[in-house]
Enzyme design. Structure first.
Site, PDB file in Angstrom:
ATOM      1  N   ASP A 192       8.653 -35.434  34.818  1.00 27.59           N
ATOM      2  CA  ASP A 192       9.301 -36.648  35.086  1.00 27.59           C
ATOM      3  C   ASP A 192       8.763 -37.482  36.397  1.00 27.59           C
ATOM      4  O   ASP A 192       8.461 -37.028  37.378  1.00 27.59           O
ATOM      5  CB  ASP A 192      10.960 -36.436  35.649  1.00 27.59           C
ATOM      6  N   HIS A 193       7.884 -38.605  35.771  1.00 23.63           N
ATOM      7  CA  HIS A 193       7.004 -39.093  36.627  1.00 23.63           C
ATOM      8  C   HIS A 193       7.665 -39.590  37.932  1.00 23.63           C
ATOM      9  O   HIS A 193       6.452 -40.040  38.859  1.00 23.63           O
ATOM     10  CB  HIS A 193       5.936 -39.913  35.668  1.00 23.63           C
ATOM     11  N   HIS A 255      15.517 -39.989  35.009  1.00 28.21           N
ATOM     12  CA  HIS A 255      14.886 -40.683  36.275  1.00 28.21           C
ATOM     13  C   HIS A 255      15.903 -40.796  37.381  1.00 28.21           C
ATOM     14  O   HIS A 255      15.658 -40.439  38.319  1.00 28.21           O
ATOM     15  CB  HIS A 255      14.188 -41.888  36.022  1.00 28.21           C
TER      16      HIS A 255
END
Length: 503
Positions: A192-193, A255
């Protein structure tokens, strides 16, 4: 103590200098090397690691197309220098094969063995699944069939899996089962960036390395929390994916819930990956589950119509390319959440995410309760607010009250501001740089664990089911592009005598 092959050997020369494991030489194999993610994010990230001296010697990259230099020059956070690129390019190898071609994986295994000997990659393998989710099972099965999930003594094999990790709880469980058939949980890195962004990582330091916040971080002092992820962009070329996902699945499930976990988690027993992830899972499990009737009251969904962004006219979502003219897909979501535990009892958390909003920014704001009005004989209208800016202007600010200079006793809010760029004199690395380096180091702290993913879907699924119900489904509201979403999102806070913070 016995050390497994997937645990890196400690370097005695670094003792006392850093708790971070040392990245190890390895072969990085990218599946989906011709895709947008590889060209926009992965290649520039690997180049920047090499340019900063962070990429360990002996790393080779396998699976790319040949035309990488142009995209790296376009998307790299720092200018591409010819001498560094030429050295970096010597470690890039092209392997052509179809995802379902078993023979191609056997050729890949042989190629990796040759690279072990020529480049000293020690049998370490990092497989990056940058392909579509529909290709995951085929890739994983063929990696296992070719023995590429197995390691020899002292080496390791790991797999990085891009989101979306499932589309609901059932598909997430099935995907976890498919992954477990080829790789153990310790070998699996769900990326998950958002968690790779510098400010997101700094939330733990802010909370647990500064004693001034710890006594205040609870229901007795915090009035509410807001999390906003806004972007000016529309759906663009992603309609094929977005039509089946929508903002709730695309952004909230991963996110925003990940950011909430960092804000709300209890102190871990130590900084190991599983200790931190244990505490994050507890937060997701504690999210209050709504009944079908409560979902309409606590969740607002919206879709953008035509409007203007920065003075330029833009299309509505239903007029975008490859979008159903009658689409019910949401491009905006606002939620009112509660965490059912002792620390956060009765503290509302407001989340919103949307496309075609007036500004692109992601931030978390912690709003503290008002001071008693008796001392200054006035009700201070502005709360003390701690703002954590995730992007684009990474930093932290604290709003406090101060007396305005002059003869009158007038109180106004002022800000104490911290900016990463000006405070440390260098730009923050891209999220993918940190995450790739962590995967090479065997540090899974910033990657999602299977139970964490499943618990997030268990929270999201009832909302999706209510929205798609044939009878009494909550309304889909519309908002013009360039606005801050539908009026119903403002009403969500107004009912509690609160308002969204202006970005």
């Amino acid at each position: 103590m016995n050390r497994t092959a997937d645990q890196p050997e400690p370097n005695p020369l670094r003792e006392g200098l850093s708790a971070r494991p040392v990245p190890q030489p390895c072969s990085i194999v990218i599946f989906g090397a011709t895709g947008d993610l590889t060209h926009r994010k992965l290649v520039p990230a690997l180049y920047n690691l090499a340019a900063d001296g962070e990429l360990p010697p002996g790393v080779v990259i396998v699976g790319f197309r040949r035309d990488l230099e142009e995209s790296t020059r376009k998307f790299s956070r720092q200018p591409v220098r010819d001498e560094i690129w030429n050295a970096f390019a010597q470690s890039v190898f092209y392997h052509q094969s179809e995802f379902g071609d078993e023979a191609g994986y056997k050729r890949l295994a042989k190629r990796l063995e040759e690279l072990d000997k020529s480049h000293g990659t020690r049998g370490n393998r990092l497989f990056y699944l940058a392909a579509g989710p529909d290709q995951f099972e085929s890739i994983l099965k063929n990696l296992k069939a070719a023995g590429l999930n197995q390691t020899c003594k002292g080496s390791w094999a790991r797999v990085i899996i891009e989101k979306p990790f499932g589309s609901d709880l059932a598909s997430a469980r099935e995907l976890n089962r498919v992954v477990r058939n080829s790789f153990t949980e310790e070998q699996t890195y769900r990326i998950d960036h958002f968690l790779g962004k510098e400010t997101a990582q700094n939330i733990l330091v802010l909370r647990f390395a500064n004693a001034i916040f710890s006594p205040l971080w609870n229901t007795h002092y915090i009035d509410h929390v807001q999390i906003t992820a806004a972007e000016t962009l529309g759906v663009g070329t992603r309609a094929g994916y977005y039509e089946t996902a929508g903002a709730l699945r695309d952004m909230v499930q991963n996110h925003l819930i990940q950011l909430l976990c960092l804000v709300a988690m209890e102190p871990p027993t130590d900084l190991s990956a599983d200790s931190i992830r244990d505490e994050k899972v507890k937060v997701v499990r504690s999210l209050h589950r709504w009944s079908r009737s409560q979902i309409a009251t606590n969740v607002v969904r919206g879709q953008y119509t035509k409007g203007a962004i920065h003075g330029e006219p833009v299309l509505g979502y239903r007029q975008e390319q490859n979008v159903n003219p009658d689409s019910q897909t949401e491009t905006f979501v606002a939620l009112r959440l509660f965490i059912d535990n002792w620390r956060w009892a009765d503290v509302p958390v407001y989340m919103r995410v949307g496309k075609r909003l007036p500004k692109s920014a992601t931030e978390i704001s912690v709003h503290f309760k008002k001071a008693p009005a008796v001392l200054f004989n006035k009700d201070l209208r502005d709360l003390n607010v701690l703002v954590i800016r995730i992007q684009p202007d990474e930093g932290i600010s604290l709003r406090i009250h101060a007396k305005v200079p002059g003869t009158s006793f007038r109180i106004e809010p002022v800000k104490m501001d911290f900016h990463y760029g000006t405070s440390f004199g260098k730009p923050s690395p891209e999220a993918y740089e940190r995450l790739l380096l962590d995967a090479m180091s065997g540090d899974a702290t910033l990657f999602a664990r299977a139970d964490e993913v499943e618990q997030a879907w268990a929270f999201i699924d009832p909302i999706e089911e209510a929205w798609h119900a044939k009878k009494d489904a909550p309304e889909l509201y519309f908002y013009p592009a360039g606005s801050w979403g539908p009026e119903a999102a403002e009403d969500l806070l107004a009912r509690d005598d609160r308002a969204w913070r202006r970005l």
